[in-house]
Motif scaffolding. Structure first.
Motif, PDB file in Angstrom:
ATOM      1  N   PRO A  38       3.257  33.487 -10.239  1.00 48.52           N
ATOM      2  CA  PRO A  38       3.084  32.967  -9.124  1.00 48.52           C
ATOM      3  C   PRO A  38       2.712  33.902  -7.723  1.00 48.52           C
ATOM      4  CG  PRO A  38       4.695  31.989 -10.139  1.00 48.52           C
ATOM      5  CD  PRO A  38       3.913  33.520 -11.172  1.00 48.52           C
ATOM      6  N   ASP A  39       2.143  34.197  -6.480  1.00 44.43           N
ATOM      7  CA  ASP A  39       1.544  35.418  -5.833  1.00 44.43           C
ATOM      8  C   ASP A  39       2.254  34.365  -4.737  1.00 44.43           C
ATOM      9  OD1 ASP A  39      -0.072  33.240  -5.584  1.00 44.43           O
ATOM     10  OD2 ASP A  39      -1.924  35.326  -5.755  1.00 44.43           O
ATOM     11  N   SER A  40       2.984  33.337  -4.015  1.00 39.08           N
ATOM     12  CA  SER A  40       3.287  32.568  -3.185  1.00 39.08           C
ATOM     13  C   SER A  40       3.983  34.017  -1.840  1.00 39.08           C
ATOM     14  CB  SER A  40       3.789  31.328  -2.799  1.00 39.08           C
ATOM     15  OG  SER A  40       5.256  31.789  -3.482  1.00 39.08           O
ATOM     16  N   LYS A  41       4.026  33.107  -0.764  1.00 33.36           N
ATOM     17  CA  LYS A  41       4.499  34.066  -0.254  1.00 33.36           C
ATOM     18  C   LYS A  41       5.953  34.493  -0.684  1.00 33.36           C
ATOM     19  CE  LYS A  41       6.178  35.215   4.896  1.00 33.36           C
ATOM     20  NZ  LYS A  41       7.177  35.056   4.558  1.00 33.36           N
ATOM     21  N   LEU A  42       6.314  33.221  -1.117  1.00 34.11           N
ATOM     22  CA  LEU A  42       7.634  33.162  -1.218  1.00 34.11           C
ATOM     23  C   LEU A  42       7.937  33.989  -2.119  1.00 34.11           C
ATOM     24  CD1 LEU A  42      10.717  31.332  -0.746  1.00 34.11           C
ATOM     25  CD2 LEU A  42       9.874  30.033  -1.815  1.00 34.11           C
ATOM     26  N   ALA A  62       7.134  29.927 -19.674  1.00 30.25           N
ATOM     27  CA  ALA A  62       5.857  28.617 -18.723  1.00 30.25           C
ATOM     28  C   ALA A  62       4.378  28.333 -19.843  1.00 30.25           C
ATOM     29  CB  ALA A  62       5.189  29.657 -17.542  1.00 30.25           C
ATOM     30  N   MET A  63       4.621  29.276 -20.833  1.00 29.21           N
ATOM     31  CA  MET A  63       3.725  29.559 -22.172  1.00 29.21           C
ATOM     32  C   MET A  63       4.325  28.138 -22.836  1.00 29.21           C
ATOM     33  SD  MET A  63       2.233  32.314 -24.467  1.00 29.21           S
ATOM     34  CE  MET A  63       1.581  33.446 -23.398  1.00 29.21           C
ATOM     35  N   ARG A  64       5.552  28.021 -23.250  1.00 32.46           N
ATOM     36  CA  ARG A  64       6.498  27.224 -24.023  1.00 32.46           C
ATOM     37  C   ARG A  64       5.974  25.201 -22.911  1.00 32.46           C
ATOM     38  NH1 ARG A  64       6.458  24.815 -28.704  1.00 32.46           N
ATOM     39  NH2 ARG A  64       8.437  23.628 -28.774  1.00 32.46           N
ATOM     40  N   GLY A  65       5.663  25.713 -21.805  1.00 31.32           N
ATOM     41  CA  GLY A  65       5.137  24.482 -20.804  1.00 31.32           C
ATOM     42  C   GLY A  65       4.086  23.984 -20.500  1.00 31.32           C
ATOM     43  N   ASN A  66       3.332  25.064 -20.466  1.00 28.37           N
ATOM     44  CA  ASN A  66       2.100  24.870 -20.787  1.00 28.37           C
ATOM     45  C   ASN A  66       1.764  23.814 -22.676  1.00 28.37           C
ATOM     46  OD1 ASN A  66       1.707  25.693 -18.660  1.00 28.37           O
ATOM     47  ND2 ASN A  66       0.603  27.562 -19.164  1.00 28.37           N
ATOM     48  N   GLN A  67       2.357  25.113 -23.491  1.00 23.62           N
ATOM     49  CA  GLN A  67       2.064  24.387 -24.530  1.00 23.62           C
ATOM     50  C   GLN A  67       2.294  23.064 -25.842  1.00 23.62           C
ATOM     51  OE1 GLN A  67       4.621  26.834 -27.627  1.00 23.62           O
ATOM     52  NE2 GLN A  67       2.809  28.471 -27.327  1.00 23.62           N
ATOM     53  N   MET A  96       3.583  19.997 -20.274  1.00 22.33           N
ATOM     54  CA  MET A  96       4.539  19.491 -19.496  1.00 22.33           C
ATOM     55  C   MET A  96       4.788  20.180 -17.934  1.00 22.33           C
ATOM     56  SD  MET A  96       8.304  21.178 -21.955  1.00 22.33           S
ATOM     57  CE  MET A  96       9.524  20.596 -20.922  1.00 22.33           C
ATOM     58  N   LYS A  97       4.734  19.087 -17.324  1.00 18.94           N
ATOM     59  CA  LYS A  97       5.064  19.241 -15.571  1.00 18.94           C
ATOM     60  C   LYS A  97       5.839  20.162 -15.224  1.00 18.94           C
ATOM     61  CE  LYS A  97       3.653  17.295 -11.430  1.00 18.94           C
ATOM     62  NZ  LYS A  97       4.352  15.176 -11.094  1.00 18.94           N
ATOM     63  N   TYR A  98       5.678  21.498 -14.797  1.00 11.55           N
ATOM     64  CA  TYR A  98       6.687  22.531 -14.074  1.00 11.55           C
ATOM     65  C   TYR A  98       6.044  23.048 -12.586  1.00 11.55           C
ATOM     66  CZ  TYR A  98       4.558  25.453 -16.547  1.00 11.55           C
ATOM     67  OH  TYR A  98       3.226  26.960 -16.651  1.00 11.55           O
ATOM     68  N   ASP A  99       7.304  23.127 -12.067  1.00 13.83           N
ATOM     69  CA  ASP A  99       7.495  24.256 -10.514  1.00 13.83           C
ATOM     70  C   ASP A  99       6.932  25.777 -10.682  1.00 13.83           C
ATOM     71  OD1 ASP A  99       7.218  25.568  -8.166  1.00 13.83           O
ATOM     72  OD2 ASP A  99       7.443  22.892  -7.397  1.00 13.83           O
ATOM     73  N   ALA A 100       6.030  25.990 -11.180  1.00 17.17           N
ATOM     74  CA  ALA A 100       5.635  27.238 -12.161  1.00 17.17           C
ATOM     75  C   ALA A 100       6.077  28.564 -10.867  1.00 17.17           C
ATOM     76  CB  ALA A 100       4.319  27.760 -11.907  1.00 17.17           C
ATOM     77  N   GLU A 101       6.689  28.106  -9.309  1.00 17.68           N
ATOM     78  CA  GLU A 101       7.099  29.127  -8.583  1.00 17.68           C
ATOM     79  C   GLU A 101       8.323  28.783  -8.598  1.00 17.68           C
ATOM     80  OE1 GLU A 101       6.129  29.465  -4.059  1.00 17.68           O
ATOM     81  OE2 GLU A 101       7.335  27.724  -4.013  1.00 17.68           O
ATOM     82  N   VAL A 152      15.000  24.421 -15.443  1.00 14.85           N
ATOM     83  CA  VAL A 152      15.918  25.083 -15.872  1.00 14.85           C
ATOM     84  C   VAL A 152      15.969  24.568 -18.086  1.00 14.85           C
ATOM     85  CG1 VAL A 152      18.287  24.113 -15.987  1.00 14.85           C
ATOM     86  CG2 VAL A 152      17.259  23.687 -13.828  1.00 14.85           C
ATOM     87  N   ALA A 153      15.093  23.603 -18.183  1.00 14.47           N
ATOM     88  CA  ALA A 153      15.419  24.397 -19.556  1.00 14.47           C
ATOM     89  C   ALA A 153      14.085  25.056 -20.538  1.00 14.47           C
ATOM     90  CB  ALA A 153      15.234  22.312 -20.304  1.00 14.47           C
ATOM     91  N   LEU A 154      13.104  25.102 -18.460  1.00 14.52           N
ATOM     92  CA  LEU A 154      11.660  26.220 -19.864  1.00 14.52           C
ATOM     93  C   LEU A 154      12.592  27.533 -19.992  1.00 14.52           C
ATOM     94  CD1 LEU A 154       8.276  24.242 -18.635  1.00 14.52           C
ATOM     95  CD2 LEU A 154       9.278  25.176 -21.127  1.00 14.52           C
TER      96      LEU A 154
END
Length: 212
Positions: A11-15, A43-48, A51-56, A125-127
């Motif tokens: 993630p490369d947002s300002k935050l 993130a890799m597990r989420g993508n596998q 799963m919908k997750y907030d990457a930031e 949280v789980a990821l």
């Protein structure tokens, strides 16, 4: 420029950039590399699993999860996980992040060592717990391909991680070993902290102030 590692976008947002700057300032290579590997594995597990997750939020949680071990953010009387969670909360509040998102990050950081509970929490949280478990003890090692593991470690080297991380943990709470009671961190004190006597829950029950 977008940074991709093993097909995972950092993630490369300002935050996210401000969080990374803060954490990088206060951590050494050991914790910095570990925290980034945690995000990438998570993130890799989420993508596998599609799963919908907030990457930031997952990234910020991963960056902050061990910050409570560092001199700037460690307290005198709280679990290091809570210190890191509080640091993340203060950071996010100072930037106007919604309270629901702050609570999610706080839980991810505060509960990341609470095995048997954290894996049933919200997706982020789980990821993150998945990423921590894989990087620290090799849990679910086979679920991430050898090629992906190699790319992640190449980007964020382990550098004798197994030999060094236990001492980094101890450094974060050797001044307050009582905060490790009932957690896996008590194992570290038991093995590495001279003179430490591990509390026993049965003793507390049998020697409570109840007159019976």
């Amino acid at each position: 420029m977008t940074k991709l590692i093993a097909d995972i976008k950092i993630p490369d947002s300002k935050l996210a950039a401000e969080a990374a700057e803060l954490v990088r300032e206060h951590t050494d290579d050991l914790l910095w590399n570990h925290s980034n590997r945690v995000f990438l594995f998570a993130a890799m597990r989420g993508n596998q699993n599609q799963m919908k997750y907030d990457a930031e939020l997952l990234y910020i949680s991963s960056l902050f999860h061990d910050l409570g071990l560092t001199p700037r953010f460690r307290s005198e009387d709280k679990r290091f996980e809570v210190d890191g969670a509080n640091a993340a909360r203060d950071f996010l509040r100072s930037r106007g992040v919604p309270e629901e998102s702050i609570r999610l990050v706080w839980d991810a950081v505060a509960l990341h060592t609470t095995i048997g509970i954290v894996e049933y929490k919200e997706t982020e949280v789980a990821l993150m717990n998945f990423g921590v478990g894989l990087d620290v003890v090799g849990k679910n090692f086979e679920l991430i391909s050898a090629d992906a593991r190699q790319k992640i470690v190449q980007a964020f080297p382990r550098n004798q991680f197994k030999q060094n991380i236990l001492h980094a943990f101890l450094e974060g709470f050797k001044h307050k070993p009582e905060t490790t009671y009932g957690t896996i961190n008590a194992d570290i004190c038991d093995v590495l902290l001279p003179g430490y006597q591990r509390p026993n829950f049965c003793h507390h029950v049998l020697h409570s102030k109840w007159d019976e």
